[in-house]
Write a protein that holds these residues in place. Sequence first.
Motif, PDB file in Angstrom:
ATOM      1  N   GLY D  17       0.809  -1.216   0.000  1.00  0.00           N
ATOM      2  CA  GLY D  17       0.000   0.000   0.000  1.00  0.00           C
ATOM      3  C   GLY D  17       0.838   1.261   0.000  1.00  0.00           C
ATOM      4  N   ALA D  18       0.488   2.171   0.882  1.00  0.00           N
ATOM      5  CA  ALA D  18       1.109   3.481   0.910  1.00  0.00           C
ATOM      6  C   ALA D  18       1.760   3.737   2.266  1.00  0.00           C
ATOM      7  N   SER D  19       2.728   4.631   2.265  1.00  0.00           N
ATOM      8  CA  SER D  19       3.363   5.018   3.520  1.00  0.00           C
ATOM      9  C   SER D  19       2.351   5.732   4.411  1.00  0.00           C
ATOM     10  N   PRO D  20       2.375   5.452   5.703  1.00  0.00           N
ATOM     11  CA  PRO D  20       1.427   6.096   6.622  1.00  0.00           C
ATOM     12  C   PRO D  20       1.540   7.622   6.586  1.00  0.00           C
ATOM     13  N   LEU D  23      -0.705   8.841   3.820  1.00  0.00           N
ATOM     14  CA  LEU D  23      -2.120   8.781   4.185  1.00  0.00           C
ATOM     15  C   LEU D  23      -2.478   9.899   5.158  1.00  0.00           C
ATOM     16  N   LEU D  26      -3.106  13.132   3.458  1.00  0.00           N
ATOM     17  CA  LEU D  26      -4.410  13.274   2.800  1.00  0.00           C
ATOM     18  C   LEU D  26      -5.433  13.859   3.763  1.00  0.00           C
ATOM     19  N   THR D  27      -5.395  13.374   4.977  1.00  0.00           N
ATOM     20  CA  THR D  27      -6.352  13.877   5.970  1.00  0.00           C
ATOM     21  C   THR D  27      -6.085  15.354   6.248  1.00  0.00           C
ATOM     22  N   GLY D 213       5.675   4.261  -2.423  1.00  0.00           N
ATOM     23  CA  GLY D 213       4.975   4.578  -1.190  1.00  0.00           C
ATOM     24  C   GLY D 213       3.756   5.468  -1.308  1.00  0.00           C
ATOM     25  N   ALA D 214       3.507   6.013  -2.465  1.00  0.00           N
ATOM     26  CA  ALA D 214       2.299   6.832  -2.618  1.00  0.00           C
ATOM     27  C   ALA D 214       1.103   5.940  -2.970  1.00  0.00           C
ATOM     28  N   LEU D 215      -0.089   6.525  -2.891  1.00  0.00           N
ATOM     29  CA  LEU D 215      -1.285   5.781  -3.303  1.00  0.00           C
ATOM     30  C   LEU D 215      -1.367   5.738  -4.823  1.00  0.00           C
ATOM     31  N   ARG D 332       7.888  -1.469   2.081  1.00  0.00           N
ATOM     32  CA  ARG D 332       7.245  -2.188   3.165  1.00  0.00           C
ATOM     33  C   ARG D 332       7.770  -3.616   3.312  1.00  0.00           C
TER      34      ARG D 332
END
Lengths: 353, 353, 353, 353
Positions: D17-20, D23, D26-27, D213-215, D332
């Motif tokens: 997936g993506a690096s935390p 994510l 984004l929030t 690591g990006a979405l 990851r």
Amino acid sequence: MSPAEPSRNFASDNVEGASPEILAALTRANQGAAASYGADDGTGRVESRLRELFERDDLSVLLVSSGTAANALGLASLTPPWGSVLCHADAHVLNDECGAPEFFGDGLKVMPLGGASSRIDIAALRRAAVRDRGDVHAQQPACVTVTQATEGGTVYSLEALDAIGALCREQGLRLHMDGARFANALASLDCTPARMTWRAGVDVLSFGATKDGALGVEAIVCFDPALTQSLHFRRKRGGHLASKMRFLAAQMEAWLEDDLWLRNARHANAMAARLAKGLAALPGAALVDPVEANLVFVRMPGEVARGLLEQGFRFYPDRRDPRAVRLVTSFRTSPEGVDALVAAAIDLVASRP
Amino acid sequence: MSPAEPSRNFASDNVEGASPEILAALTRANQGAAASYGADDGTGRVESRLRELFERDDLSVLLVSSGTAANALGLASLTPPWGSVLCHADAHVLNDECGAPEFFGDGLKVMPLGGASSRIDIAALRRAAVRDRGDVHAQQPACVTVTQATEGGTVYSLEALDAIGALCREQGLRLHMDGARFANALASLDCTPARMTWRAGVDVLSFGATKDGALGVEAIVCFDPALTQSLHFRRKRGGHLASKMRFLAAQMEAWLEDDLWLRNARHANAMAARLAKGLAALPGAALVDPVEANLVFVRMPGEVARGLLEQGFRFYPDRRDPRAVRLVTSFRTSPEGVDALVAAAIDLVASRP
Amino acid sequence: MSPAEPSRNFASDNVEGASPEILAALTRANQGAAASYGADDGTGRVESRLRELFERDDLSVLLVSSGTAANALGLASLTPPWGSVLCHADAHVLNDECGAPEFFGDGLKVMPLGGASSRIDIAALRRAAVRDRGDVHAQQPACVTVTQATEGGTVYSLEALDAIGALCREQGLRLHMDGARFANALASLDCTPARMTWRAGVDVLSFGATKDGALGVEAIVCFDPALTQSLHFRRKRGGHLASKMRFLAAQMEAWLEDDLWLRNARHANAMAARLAKGLAALPGAALVDPVEANLVFVRMPGEVARGLLEQGFRFYPDRRDPRAVRLVTSFRTSPEGVDALVAAAIDLVASRP
Amino acid sequence: MSPAEPSRNFASDNVEGASPEILAALTRANQGAAASYGADDGTGRVESRLRELFERDDLSVLLVSSGTAANALGLASLTPPWGSVLCHADAHVLNDECGAPEFFGDGLKVMPLGGASSRIDIAALRRAAVRDRGDVHAQQPACVTVTQATEGGTVYSLEALDAIGALCREQGLRLHMDGARFANALASLDCTPARMTWRAGVDVLSFGATKDGALGVEAIVCFDPALTQSLHFRRKRGGHLASKMRFLAAQMEAWLEDDLWLRNARHANAMAARLAKGLAALPGAALVDPVEANLVFVRMPGEVARGLLEQGFRFYPDRRDPRAVRLVTSFRTSPEGVDALVAAAIDLVASRP
């Protein structure tokens, strides 16, 4: 059709064949070997001749076999895929080429503008030229194309062309001319080819011989040397680089020789004028526009139009305007043919209840 | 060139002009008015004639003015934009059309395959046909095109064509034939047109007259009625719908009349055989492949090739193979011309130090 | 902007961010490894969910990241390059996508039609549907696209959609729906998704989540299984097959969960109604059309519009209509924000000289 | 998968997936209203950051959501439709994008070249660069694209890049870099981004974050200001102008912050080195190429590969080479996961009969 009987076909200037001089030139061109794909002497002579005729040493010439190809290649060289081509709502490139500009232009947009007598209205053009400029959500005005003579049988005056050319330069637009009936327009304006094209700002011209007596040849005349190379590659990719180019060149050369092209056009124009005069005098009939080239649009009673068709005359009864018939004359239209149609129309009017 | 002197030009079968019968037909076709855009009687007769010739009542015919157009239109009708066209690495559609298939096919891919003597190797075709099938990341094998006769001057046997056709049907691929030298191949195999095309599984054929004596006309012969409509629209969009179609039709009609097409092809083939025989006997020279049509690829000492060019003979000294010269014969090649070249080559070999 | 202050931005429904539920879903979707390019479980679940929602076991779903992509891919799958897409003159695909339909559709034409309140007039559609059919010189009517809700903030009634669908079937046209604001329309009509789409004849739907609370995801919902394969290849060629598809799927899944999509849309619609009510009561102001979704077009005195902009409110002062402002509400528009704008407008009107 | 258990998935760097941190960004980016279509502050900050990072004040940045889009748009901006893109035979743009370059490039040709270890051979490039130049029958060499790191897990040295760049300038070709694994290559070479790109002659770079690591975000970094405008229009037409661009910008910004991008890449590279070391020591196994980034191609006994797959490890057993397996590591991948695979392979080798 007996050879003695004049043609009753006014459907288009491409229903008549070719000038005998042009056919004879094909036979002459058939002598000996000649380099293919445009490296032959004849093709070179055509380019020289057009440089002389258009008074520009740096123009380039690409012969193709159809007007649709000439237009679509020219427009594609002037317009990026995200650009739009501004034209009159009557334009052939908009209505009659099944999207050839969009195909050759990789998805460009053709945008219709209004204007009386099939000529682009300069104010409408000015509005369209600035609309959405720089907005990434909209295809960008990139090119203007004028048809000279127009699809309505009218001709842009030199002043009108100059105004359009000036607007194009001011707004960073390119200018294309669809000259499928270039000779008819030139004969009408009685000016030089240079004056009607690059001196008014035209970048690329479709110089059409087919409708004016050739079997099938049009010259893309490119006044901007920066575009020449791309036009050559586009022509080849489009399947329009003739292997036996000598036969296209021979047509063009013969067409230009001894002013055949202008003589043909003057004849066609004269026949249209004769036709217009005859029909305009008809009770209940009216010309849609002044007849300035070789097309006559005339409103006439429906039963007269139908009667003419029933007598074997050929023309489009509803071309562009459901109430008007379109009659086209050509280098081969005879005064007798014109007079026969007018006489028949007079009879039909007279016999109306 | 004096008319008495035989042509020394072996550069291509498009450097010679047209058969006199075909030129004469143009003049005949010039009589009277005729409907434009293919609605004329002559175009109708050509379609009828080809239905008879190919023994298929349901085929359709679209005349165009170049082989590149015929090929690109045919391939586009058979291959989606995300498909690939499988061909031999020597194929004209791959190497010599400046991407016309990619242009008409909206970005399709042309994939070269190996194979001796310019013929696709069936095993290589089988591998390519199944590669990446259904993988959304890869353009999908969709169409095979064979050139008959090949760019190497060889001819696919009927058995080879049958095998390719069977593989296509088995794998759901379409089959296209580039018949720029169809007549030469047919003359070589001495079979019927039907046998060499749709009976072997061909869906669309480029039936080329230009290299075999026409001024410039090719027929797209479509054996799958489901494709006809799209071909018509594609042709128009490509600028290949001639307005005065009668002049394309007249060429095709005259070319087919009295087997002119086969007589021209047999002559060209015979001249190639004569040339091959003469050159193969040359010390230090060797044919690259058996000569089965009207092209001769021959390896010869570099100074001999240069000497011939210096004497005014014309041919490509490094076409497809840097060590081999390509010589092409045509309907107008004379035995005297062939013999002159062979004699000159013999002299050049003899005079080597 | 302080969190306590309501948003003054009514420029578009894409100026606000994403629903928290959707952001949370991204974090959940980040656990563990997942197959790429749409082979992940989440993407599978989305397809299942949409099959259930639209009551069709055989529909296919392709997720993409933009509405322009969804529309252009859908239209390209329904329209040949020589076809035309018929739409309303206000359509996003015509005006706001920089020719994406032409690009993906390999040069297709987008043809504007008239009609009140941004809805296609059925009589105009009928005329356009039959115009030039079968004429090789004209691009062929092939597809109709309706925007639901429309760019004018109105909604097609089910009866209107049925009539368009019936006309499409009768005339052999395909039907596309641009559902960038599908949820708003559905909330407005209060019917089932099936009823508003395939039961009315829709072949392909752009099902837009981005404007309704997602970060950026749209589903191409294809009701015709025969088109599925081509859509997959077109999506990949267009660069719209996301490698980490799980993150598109997670957005869509969260958006559909617990009717978030409809709750967001109902809220946006309610805010638009509140805004419309407030502004319509303004002296000198008038709604352009009934407000049926989340867009409000209102004519108001120029100085009022300018005054609002000066106070930091954001909206397009001349979108589609130089005399009308466009205000858009979203899932995040607050009643306080709406009321603030209305109050400011009332003050501005009151303070006019 | 239990959170405690290390991932066994080595199929691609896009299966994780993506690096935390991304994510979380984004929030954060979800606060408040933001201008759409890239006019938001975050997008502006990304451009500034990349100008700083690449040491060029005049570069432009266009964010898109996929590497295929970044590559195809970049190549289209550098290559005319009649041009060819020269690449290595292993190139993603040739093999894995379903013709996206051909689609965006309006029918350009992608031409494979040889070269050891997935790197273009400079001599082969030189030959291809001059081949058919100016010949209207052939698509014209226009652009070279290098993948850095390569699809084979190797990296071009700076000297190799300089040599290619110099050849491009000398021959008038443009230079593109597919940097889907740019960070891995940079970490491997330990140089500046400027040195590895425009200082070596790169005109346009696909700067890929998704695999690292990006979405889903990639930056087209354009070092030639003359191309910027066309890229913007092409992106919009391609459906790749995100309306809520802030969410692409936020990913890119977080990825670049505190060298997350390089830390991710260094980790992935270290895991690949660990994997390579472990597998190279295996009896009967051999690395195909030196491991210079995060891909390991290793030849191993077929039953070992099969055994690993049976135990739930995921990788391509025949990617690019039927005898070699491909294993990809990511940000990851855990040392435990690597060691588990190596240990399992050792056991499988030991248990062979």
